[in-house]
Scaffold this motif. Structure first.
Motif, PDB file in Angstrom:
ATOM      1  N   ILE A 114       0.849  -1.187   0.000  1.00 24.68           N
ATOM      2  CA  ILE A 114       0.000   0.000   0.000  1.00 24.68           C
ATOM      3  C   ILE A 114       0.887   1.241   0.000  1.00 24.68           C
ATOM      4  N   ALA A 115       0.373   2.321  -0.568  1.00 23.14           N
ATOM      5  CA  ALA A 115       0.966   3.649  -0.439  1.00 23.14           C
ATOM      6  C   ALA A 115      -0.080   4.567   0.166  1.00 23.14           C
ATOM      7  N   LEU A 116       0.350   5.407   1.090  1.00 22.66           N
ATOM      8  CA  LEU A 116      -0.568   6.293   1.796  1.00 22.66           C
ATOM      9  C   LEU A 116      -0.055   7.724   1.745  1.00 22.66           C
ATOM     10  N   ASN A 117      -0.944   8.640   1.457  1.00 25.93           N
ATOM     11  CA  ASN A 117      -0.607  10.054   1.519  1.00 25.93           C
ATOM     12  C   ASN A 117      -0.491  10.510   2.975  1.00 25.93           C
ATOM     13  N   PRO A 118       0.092  11.672   3.223  1.00 24.36           N
ATOM     14  CA  PRO A 118       0.205  12.165   4.602  1.00 24.36           C
ATOM     15  C   PRO A 118      -1.152  12.206   5.299  1.00 24.36           C
ATOM     16  N   GLY A 119      -1.192  11.617   6.493  1.00 21.63           N
ATOM     17  CA  GLY A 119      -2.412  11.623   7.292  1.00 21.63           C
ATOM     18  C   GLY A 119      -3.487  10.660   6.837  1.00 21.63           C
TER      19      GLY A 119
END
Length: 682
Positions: A114-119
């Protein structure tokens, strides 16, 4: 075998755990850090920080009790909620399950990322690779699987690291580790044969848009023709796909690179900022499935055919003619624009390029196995001192231009972005002094060996001085030349000499390739050799790229490129030559090198996050998806059988990822210029 128990009694459990889910039991004592990972456990929440991604840094979660195991065999999905606690940095992470310790033979299919943006907080789901589900008959290519009755670990870490050491590179919260979708797990079908239908699809599954008749293929084309006819070019694009309404830079009539407002960009021939959003392997060819000696595989008579290229057969039916290629490439050209792509990546068919609608890159040579290599080694690298190699490279473009009019045309075609030479070479850097060991193990007539020993002669003058420095016992220089033994003891002098020659050899390779392009086409971009991700940050490779390449190209099979770099990484433009994501919801059995979740919506989200990470990176000037079409159900020649296409074997587009790429194409310039990570591209 330990029975799964629900050990968490938190008040929020009912609100965050889906119906039928069961928490995976573990205790704080069963949670351990790996590598640079720093771990804090608070009930069912694990706070993970990673500063150095190397050494499979992360966290390992084990079942309770000494030698305990988890039985996951009655569930379809393993899930966890992941929250990126960083306020300004995108992160990536993979979840891996194992019957033992990593790395092991069950690694290939037993992870998801997975990749997650800030927050951002999202659920990471893995479709469990049950051994009984993939227990295919002998001889049928089957995915790697594990015994899900005896899972010994769940791990979270950064796979194939290419990021620099950085405080808080990953700062996340992992919670609600659980099993979902209980019930009988589907086993491999009985009887299994036949398992391939007349369209190249898996017989034993159903999914949306599966082809059941020739009429389905024809109807799909008719419906898509209406969709493409109604489609409009992204409003922000000029005729090259550059930023029509963006800053005006110098127009040179050719593609170039420039730094603008702190970020590297490509610049199109009209002087507009350009981000290369592209697609690889845009061809009619699709690896054939061998049918000779395997008639039981197929749900139709194969006759005397030795192999079947199903995608070709499907396209002939779809377009109603054997000579379907002209119509097909016109459709592909319109698809690219409709899907938000402004570039043809590597291995684009010349017939598509000839339409003149889309800027393109071109591969001048994709590793020539006939050229002299380094001795008997397995290195995918040339003897760059051999006169045969030098001679071929000197006239590479003229020789190609004589055979292929499209290559000749590319020299003056403003749509040509630039040229690649080679793909994913192994320069001998992945193991300490691997190249030098290969050189010393080469026969005496090998040019690269003679060059190395010549350098040593000029430095040490006598074999006695070399022996003293290296701790060797060569009788004379000729004896060293004849020897294929590698010194067992590696002195400091040996390592220093090896590194110096390795750097010299790498420098020579890139200089020859640069001259190959610039001596004939000085106005074209030399795009490098398409490194694998972990090679791109090796100092001597990236330094040579800075010296000779206009763009450093790297193939990144990870869930985000956002933190690509190293302490020694040069300030230069970077193009992502390959990336992809896959899932197992469309009758195929390998999700590729970057599995993401359980359905096509997960794949679409992964696509968006990857491009967001690329767009916000100040050095990345483009990203090219690999590849246009799914690979064959039972695999191409090297066994790859990945569900990684924008279209399947029947040329049916996956609408979820197509919509995601369109959104990227429409909004990428504003998004990159603003430089702020938001979940929505708009």
């Amino acid at each position: 075998m330990m029975k799964l128990l629900n050990l968490w009694c938190g008040l929020l459990a009912a609100a965050v755990i889906s119906v039928g889910a069961e928490e995976l039991p573990y205790k704080a004592d069963n949670v351990s850090a790996k590598g640079s990972g720093k771990v804090a456990v608070n009930g069912r929440e694990i706070h993970l920080k990673i500063d150095d991604p190397r050494g499979t840094s992360g966290v390992r979660i084990a079942p309770p009790g000494k030698g305990g195991v988890w039985d996951m065999s009655n569930y379809k999905v393993l899930a966890a909620d992941i929250e990126n606690l960083s306020k300004d940095r995108q992160m990536r992470l993979v979840m891996f399950i194992s019957n033992g310790s990593w790395p092991n033979k069950d690694f290939k299919e037993s992870y998801v990322g997975i990749a997650l943006n800030p927050g951002e907080k999202r659920t990471l789901r893995m479709e469990l690779p049950h051994a009984k589900r993939f227990h295919f008959p002998k001889g049928v290519p089957a995915p790697a699987a594990i015994d899900t009755t005896k899972v010994k670990a769940v791990e979270f870490y950064m796979q194939w690291p290419f990021e620099p050491k950085k405080p808080g590179l990953v700062d996340c919260r992992i919670s609600n580790l659980r099993l979902e979708e209980p019930g009988a797990v589907k086993a491999a079908p009985e009887p299994f044969f036949p398992f391939i239908d007349r369209y190249g699809q898996f017989v034993h599954d159903e999914w949306p848009a599966k082809i059941h008749s020739d009429a389905d293929l024809v109807r799909n084309l008719q419906e898509e023709e209406k969709e493409l006819a109604a489609s409009k070019r992204p409003a922000e694009w000029n005729r090259f796909g550059g930023w029509k309404n963006g800053p005006q830079l110098e127009a040179t009539g050719n593609f170039r690179v420039a730094k603008y407002d702190g970020k590297w960009w490509m610049v199109d021939p009209e002087g507009r900022l350009f981000f290369s959003h592209g697609m690889d392997v845009l061809t009619t060819s699709g690896n054939a499935i061998r049918c000779a000696g395997r008639p039981e595989w197929f749900a139709f008579p194969v006759g005397n055919e030795k192999e079947i290229a199903f995608n070709r057969r499907n396209l002939q039916i779809k377009y109603g003619k054997e000579d379907y290629e002209p119509d097909f490439f016109r459709t592909v050209s319109r698809r690219l624009e409709h899907w938000g792509f402004n570039s043809i990546g590597d291995w684009g068919d010349f017939r598509l390029i000839a339409l003149g609608k889309t800027p393109y890159t071109m591969q001048l040579t994709d590793y020539d196995w006939k050229m002299p290599r380094v001795g008997k080694s397995n290195l995918k690298f040339y003897d760059v001192y051999d006169p045969r190699y030098v001679a071929k490279m000197r006239t590479l473009i003229p020789d190609l231009a004589e055979k292929h009019p499209e290559v000749l045309r590319s020299l003056t075609d403003p749509m040509c972005i630039g040229y690649f030479i080679d793909n994913e070479l192994n320069f001998g850097n992945r193991k300490p002094l691997e190249l030098i060991r290969a050189v010393l193990g080469s026969p005496e007539k090998q040019y690269i060996k003679r060059e190395f020993i010549g350098d040593l002669k000029r430095k040490y003058h006598t074999i006695h001085k070399l022996n003293k420095a290296w701790g060797t016992e060569y009788a004379n220089w000729n004896a060293m030349l004849r020897s294929t033994e590698v010194p067992k003891k590696q002195t400091d002098a040996y390592r220093a000499d090896g590194r110096a020659f390795q750097e010299k050899t790498i420098d020579r390779y890139f200089q020859i390739c640069r001259d190959t392009v610039k001596s004939v086409a000085p106005h074209r971009l030399y795009l490098g050799c398409r490194f694998i991700s972990t090679d791109s940050v090796i100092p001597e490779l990236s330094a040579a790229s800075k010296k000779y390449c206009d763009v450093l190209t790297v193939n990144i099979y990870a869930h985000s490129p956002a933190n690509l770099g190293a302490a020694t990484f040069p300030d230069m433009p970077v193009l992502i030559g390959e990336f992809h994501f896959g899932v197992l919801d469309r009758g195929m059995y390998s999700p590729g090198l970057c599995p993401v979740g359980v359905d096509q919506n997960d794949r679409a989200t992964a696509y968006t996050r990857f491009l967001q990470g690329a767009l916000l990176h100040p050095q990345i000037v483009g990203a090219h998806w690999f590849q246009y079409r799914d690979q064959p159900l039972t695999g191409r020649g090297d066994g790859e059988r990945y569900q990684i296409g924008f279209v399947d074997v029947a040329d049916t587009p996956y609408p979820e990822i197509c919509r995601a790429s369109r959104e990227v194409g429409e909004n990428m310039y504003q998004y990159r210029m603003k430089g702020e990570a938001k979940n929505q591209m708009k």
